[in-house]
Design an enzyme around this catalytic site. Structure first.
Site, mmCIF file in Angstrom:
data_model
loop_
_atom_site.group_PDB
_atom_site.id
_atom_site.type_symbol
_atom_site.label_atom_id
_atom_site.label_comp_id
_atom_site.label_asym_id
_atom_site.label_seq_id
_atom_site.Cartn_x
_atom_site.Cartn_y
_atom_site.Cartn_z
ATOM 1 N N GLU A 324 32.551 40.658 47.836
ATOM 2 C CA GLU A 324 32.674 41.456 46.617
ATOM 3 C C GLU A 324 34.003 42.197 46.539
ATOM 4 O O GLU A 324 34.480 42.502 45.443
ATOM 5 C CB GLU A 324 31.516 42.453 46.528
ATOM 6 C CG GLU A 324 30.188 41.807 46.187
ATOM 7 C CD GLU A 324 29.114 42.813 45.798
ATOM 8 O OE1 GLU A 324 28.067 42.364 45.323
ATOM 9 O OE2 GLU A 324 29.320 44.037 45.964
ATOM 10 N N HIS A 345 23.882 24.127 67.242
ATOM 11 C CA HIS A 345 23.062 22.931 67.097
ATOM 12 C C HIS A 345 22.856 22.563 65.632
ATOM 13 O O HIS A 345 22.029 21.700 65.315
ATOM 14 C CB HIS A 345 21.714 23.134 67.788
ATOM 15 C CG HIS A 345 21.842 23.320 69.266
ATOM 16 N ND1 HIS A 345 21.662 22.295 70.169
ATOM 17 C CD2 HIS A 345 22.179 24.414 70.005
ATOM 18 C CE1 HIS A 345 21.866 22.749 71.393
ATOM 19 N NE2 HIS A 345 22.179 24.033 71.320
ATOM 20 N N LYS A 460 23.882 39.826 35.767
ATOM 21 C CA LYS A 460 22.949 40.881 35.358
ATOM 22 C C LYS A 460 22.834 40.942 33.843
ATOM 23 O O LYS A 460 21.729 41.050 33.285
ATOM 24 C CB LYS A 460 23.408 42.233 35.908
ATOM 25 C CG LYS A 460 23.335 42.385 37.411
ATOM 26 C CD LYS A 460 23.771 43.781 37.815
ATOM 27 C CE LYS A 460 23.733 43.991 39.301
ATOM 28 N NZ LYS A 460 24.154 45.359 39.690
#
Length: 469
Positions: A324, A345, A460
């Site tokens: 951000e 792995h 948003k």
């Protein structure tokens, strides 16, 4: 004796190919000193109440927050913000056996990191006396997950003869109160809490502790509920920089962590950043290495590799901080948290032989908190481990760390080591502050405002428009 500082070793990035040289880093010293001066000057401007127009948004209040809170605590004790947080946390801990902590992004990630780093690895599974008399902590309001919230109801409302918690409360953390994920979860859980309290408003108020702005939707709701304790998200401290405010300190205190030690660690890092020359300043050395590897070698993926599980959420907290802060103007490195040896792995093949676009920073703990476990000898040696019988799991992890980094170096893949002397509140406070200072410093170095997150607002706005259409 003061607690030791973190240490940073960039030797693994000094490579004949695909790395940098000591002269490259030394050549940045003056530039890094100038950046440090700029960050310190910004902190002073904030303290003086000055907001330069060319720096808006300007959230430099995080920098000196630890020192300010500690000074107030030493002068005023229980009447200080730290004192009030401790009293409120103890009060709630005495009432309930589970606290649901509601928040998203910076309103929850720091608290989650503190729990995983500083509490018992199976904190919530322990009986109350093994938790120091503190309540279990559950994190919600950080996603929109119907089934997860329904599953939480099964803990909060156990069937007769079963279940875990019968007394619970809420710590709700949101600066505005308008973030939909957290606001919706709070509304739903507040109704459930009212049912659990036999619709007694006074009892509900005692079991809710909000951390919010000095005005706004959550502040108004908390006031209407009559909550006896309401803590403020400080002005000039953005969400991802707020872990050392009440946003992180309240959940930490509820868990029984030493929040004074946490702040002292951060304050010690501030002192180091302020007074140590760039060629020995671990914040600035970290910034210099990251910047050089990105600009000279194209390493715009930064792997923060934790060796062991307890620092994974610290890495996830840092993912948000870097993303951000610097992910703007089609720029900024991509952070990724890696947990080894687990991820050797899965992702290890890509890191060893994939594109040369990665800088690995190993987050290494020098001393573990618990007794070392030996592999041990067995009459059943089909696994052929008897020759390692006297080795401990710490030995195995150390060999894996060294072996992996040697493989990277042999293939000219840059690595650096960030050492924590041990994991406790003081060192985690240092680490939080170091990474926040480094992120802001790098932003100023490359000409990006590290504050604000305009890109996050787009989703948003769209989500709210769709829901209300």
């Amino acid at each position: 004796m003061s607690d030791p500082l973190l240490s940073y070793d960039p030797a693994g990035v000094m490579l004949p190919e695909n790395g940098i040289t000591p002269d490259d880093l030394a050549g940045m010293v003056n530039q890094l000193e100038e950046v440090r001066d700029e960050v310190l000057a910004e902190s002073q401007l904030w303290a003086d109440g000055v907001t330069p127009e060319d720096k808006v948004p300007f959230d430099a209040g995080f920098h000196e927050l630890p020192g300010r809170l500690l000074s107030e605590y030493r002068n005023r004790g229980a009447d200080s913000e730290i004192g009030r947080i401790q009293v409120a946390a103890d009060r709630l801990a005495g009432l309930v056996d589970r606290v649901v902590s509601l928040g998203i992004g910076g309103s929850y990630m720091g608290a989650r990191a503190l729990m995983e780093a500083c509490c018992h690895p199976y904190y919530n599974e322990l009986p109350r006396d093994r938790r120091g008399g503190r309540p279990r902590i559950t994190f919600e309001g950080n996603n929109v997950d119907n089934d997860a919230l329904r599953g939480l109801f099964d803990l909060l409302y156990p069937d007769e003869g079963g279940g875990i918690a019968d007394q619970w409360g809420i710590a709700v953390i949101s600066k505005s109160g308008g973030t939909l994920e957290t606001a919706a979860a709070f509304r739903i859980l507040l109704e459930k809490l009212s049912d659990a309290c036999d619709d007694d408003p006074a009892k509900v108020a005692q079991r809710v502790i909000p951390v919010t702005g000095k005005s706004g939707k959550l502040f108004d709701l908390a006031t209407a509920l009559g909550c006896p304790d309401i803590f403020a998200v400080p002005d000039g401290v953005g969400g991802r920089f707020s872990v050392l405010s009440a946003v992180g300190l309240l959940p930490a205190a509820i868990m029984g962590l030493d929040i004074v030690k946490l702040l002292e660690g951060a304050d010690a890092m501030n002192e180091h950043f302020r007074n140590t020359h760039a060629d020995e300043n671990l914040v600035l050395q970290y910034v210099g290495v990251c910047h050089l590897l990105e600009t000279k070698r194209g390493c715009d993926i930064r792997l923060l590799t934790t060796w062991g599980k307890q620092l994974e959420s610290v890495g996830l907290w840092y993912d948000q901080l870097l993303s951000e802060s610097l992910g703007k103007q089609e720029r900024g490195a991509m952070p990724l948290t890696v947990v080894n040896t687990r991820d050797l792995h899965s992702r290890g093949q890509q890191h060893q032989e994939g594109k040369r676009d990665k800088l690995v920073t190993n987050l290494i703990v020098d001393k573990f908190q618990r007794d070392e476990i030996e592999i041990g000898k067995s009459d059943n040696n089909q696994d052929q481990l008897n020759e390692l019988a006297d080795k401990t799991l710490v030995d195995v992890l150390d060999a894996a760390t060294k072996g992996t980094n040697q493989a990277y170096r042999d293939d000219n893949r840059p690595t650096a080591d960030l050492h924590l002397p041990s994991v406790n509140e003081h060192t985690i406070g240092q680490l939080f502050q170091m990474l926040m200072l480094a992120t802001v410093s790098e932003g100023r170095l490359i000409g990006i405002n590290p504050y604000g997150q305009p890109g996050v607002e787009a989703y948003k706005n769209n989500m709210n428009a769709i829901l209300r259409s």
